[in-house]
Design a protein around this motif. Structure first.
Motif, mmCIF file in Angstrom:
data_model
loop_
_atom_site.group_PDB
_atom_site.id
_atom_site.type_symbol
_atom_site.label_atom_id
_atom_site.label_comp_id
_atom_site.label_asym_id
_atom_site.label_seq_id
_atom_site.Cartn_x
_atom_site.Cartn_y
_atom_site.Cartn_z
ATOM 1 N N GLU A 1 26.691 -52.698 -57.579
ATOM 2 C CA GLU A 1 26.174 -52.227 -58.868
ATOM 3 C C GLU A 1 25.450 -50.901 -58.682
ATOM 4 O OE1 GLU A 1 22.786 -53.898 -61.721
ATOM 5 O OE2 GLU A 1 24.559 -55.175 -61.645
ATOM 6 N N PRO A 2 25.754 -49.890 -59.484
ATOM 7 C CA PRO A 2 25.095 -48.590 -59.337
ATOM 8 C C PRO A 2 23.623 -48.660 -59.709
ATOM 9 C CG PRO A 2 26.353 -48.650 -61.358
ATOM 10 C CD PRO A 2 26.684 -49.925 -60.613
ATOM 11 N N ASN B 1 22.037 -46.478 -61.389
ATOM 12 C CA ASN B 1 21.963 -46.065 -62.792
ATOM 13 C C ASN B 1 22.918 -46.919 -63.608
ATOM 14 O OD1 ASN B 1 21.796 -44.846 -65.258
ATOM 15 N ND2 ASN B 1 22.686 -42.891 -64.611
ATOM 16 N N LEU C 1 23.524 -46.950 -66.635
ATOM 17 C CA LEU C 1 24.199 -46.244 -67.719
ATOM 18 C C LEU C 1 25.435 -45.501 -67.215
ATOM 19 C CD1 LEU C 1 21.114 -44.828 -69.653
ATOM 20 C CD2 LEU C 1 22.440 -46.886 -70.136
ATOM 21 N N LYS C 2 25.620 -45.476 -65.912
ATOM 22 C CA LYS C 2 26.766 -44.793 -65.330
ATOM 23 C C LYS C 2 28.065 -45.511 -65.685
ATOM 24 C CE LYS C 2 28.797 -43.927 -60.776
ATOM 25 N NZ LYS C 2 28.598 -44.125 -59.319
ATOM 26 N N LEU C 3 29.122 -44.728 -65.894
ATOM 27 C CA LEU C 3 30.426 -45.332 -66.149
ATOM 28 C C LEU C 3 30.910 -46.045 -64.896
ATOM 29 C CD1 LEU C 3 32.312 -42.513 -68.114
ATOM 30 C CD2 LEU C 3 31.190 -44.538 -69.028
ATOM 31 N N ARG C 4 31.485 -47.235 -65.096
ATOM 32 C CA ARG C 4 32.022 -47.991 -63.960
ATOM 33 C C ARG C 4 33.446 -48.433 -64.279
ATOM 34 N NH1 ARG C 4 28.202 -52.789 -62.113
ATOM 35 N NH2 ARG C 4 29.707 -52.804 -60.383
ATOM 36 N N CYS D 1 35.088 -46.625 -72.459
ATOM 37 C CA CYS D 1 34.922 -45.186 -72.625
ATOM 38 C C CYS D 1 36.156 -44.475 -72.092
ATOM 39 C CB CYS D 1 33.696 -44.674 -71.878
ATOM 40 S SG CYS D 1 32.152 -45.163 -72.616
ATOM 41 N N LYS E 1 38.192 -42.013 -70.010
ATOM 42 C CA LYS E 1 38.031 -41.212 -68.793
ATOM 43 C C LYS E 1 39.326 -41.309 -68.012
ATOM 44 C CE LYS E 1 35.043 -40.386 -64.796
ATOM 45 N NZ LYS E 1 33.842 -40.818 -64.036
ATOM 46 N N TRP F 1 37.264 -47.730 -68.058
ATOM 47 C CA TRP F 1 35.903 -47.330 -67.719
ATOM 48 C C TRP F 1 34.962 -47.973 -68.712
ATOM 49 C CZ3 TRP F 1 34.854 -44.584 -63.363
ATOM 50 C CH2 TRP F 1 35.941 -43.949 -62.737
ATOM 51 N N GLU G 1 30.791 -48.634 -70.010
ATOM 52 C CA GLU G 1 29.398 -48.206 -69.959
ATOM 53 C C GLU G 1 28.543 -49.229 -70.687
ATOM 54 O OE1 GLU G 1 28.472 -44.602 -72.014
ATOM 55 O OE2 GLU G 1 29.272 -45.285 -73.943
#
Length: 243
Positions: free
Chosen positions: A131-132, A134, A136-139, A199, A201, A219, A221
């Motif tokens: 898990e990043p 941040n 809010l980062k796109l994953r 999202c 991308k 992707w 968010e």
């Protein structure tokens, strides 16, 4: 008969009690045992037979009594049955066309059984397991399931990192889903329910396409659902558990 109903939900509780822990299922065999009992649960076992009968004829001209059976409020309703530190049992009653947005189950195993009605399920697994920092980062996430499920059918099982840990529901007809979460959501345990959306991308290098072996990926968010998304607590009307 009441005794049969009592036996069914009581048996589900008993098998959960010996198969699930604060860290989740004790083994893969434990999941199989819980699933085998869950698969046998019917609407009448949990006080939902009238709703189930109305849902069966939802699309037919004879569905004149459905307004008397289902609440006029469009809110999704949750009927709590039981919760401890190891697992929770409850039922989501979802009106036709209502949606439970895409959400996660961090570090959790979930067994879901459609009790009545038809629901469209779309689920994903994270491609990057870590898990990043941040959120809010796109994953990137891989599509696991995208299709309808109608009762009667077998239970779905999702695991912490596979099986569709993130999922969304859209009710095609009024429907009810019995959920077992192990362990349950817990702010103390760091298991928060977060919501996600797709999202746009691109993947110009083709790296993700190779990692997903050609399967569909998207992707995602994190976001906050609209205020119109409401889940209300409802009274469980089935047989009481003997704890």
């Amino acid at each position: 008969m009441p005794s049969t109903s009592m036996d069914a939900i009581q048996k589900l509780y008993e098998v959960c009690k010996v198969s699930l822990s604060e860290k989740g299922p004790l083994s893969s065999e434990s999941i199989d045992k819980v699933r085998a009992v869950l698969d046998k649960i019917t609407p009448s076992d949990v006080g939902l037979e009238c709703e189930a009968q109305a849902a069966r004829v939802w699309r037919s001209p004879q569905a004149l009594s459905r307004k008397r059976v289902f609440p006029s409020s469009p809110a999704i309703r949750y009927r709590h049955i039981y919760e401890c530190r190891s697992f929770s049992i409850g039922i989501f009653c979802i009106p036709a066309s209502s949606i439970i947005p895409l959400h996660n189950h961090p570090g959790m195993t979930v067994l879901s059984k459609v009790l009545y009605g038809t629901v469209h399920v779309k689920s994903y697994d994270w491609i990057d397991k870590a898990e990043p920092l941040n959120l809010l980062k796109l994953r990137p996430a891989r599509v696991v399931r995208d299709g309808e499920m109608s009762a009667p059918c077998g239970a779905m099982v999702l695991h912490p990192e596979e099986g569709g840990n993130l999922h969304a529901f859209k009710a095609i007809t009024p429907c009810a889903i019995l959920d077992i979460l192990t362990p349950p959501y817990s702010s103390e345990g760091g298991r928060h329910c977060s919501y996600f959306r797709r999202c746009p991308k691109s993947d110009p290098s083709g790296v993700l396409l190779n990692r997903t072996k050609g399967s569909e990926f998207v992707w995602l968010e994190e976001y906050q659902p609209r205020d119109s998304f409401v889940i209300r607590r409802d009274l469980y009307t089935g047989p009481a558990l003997k704890l």
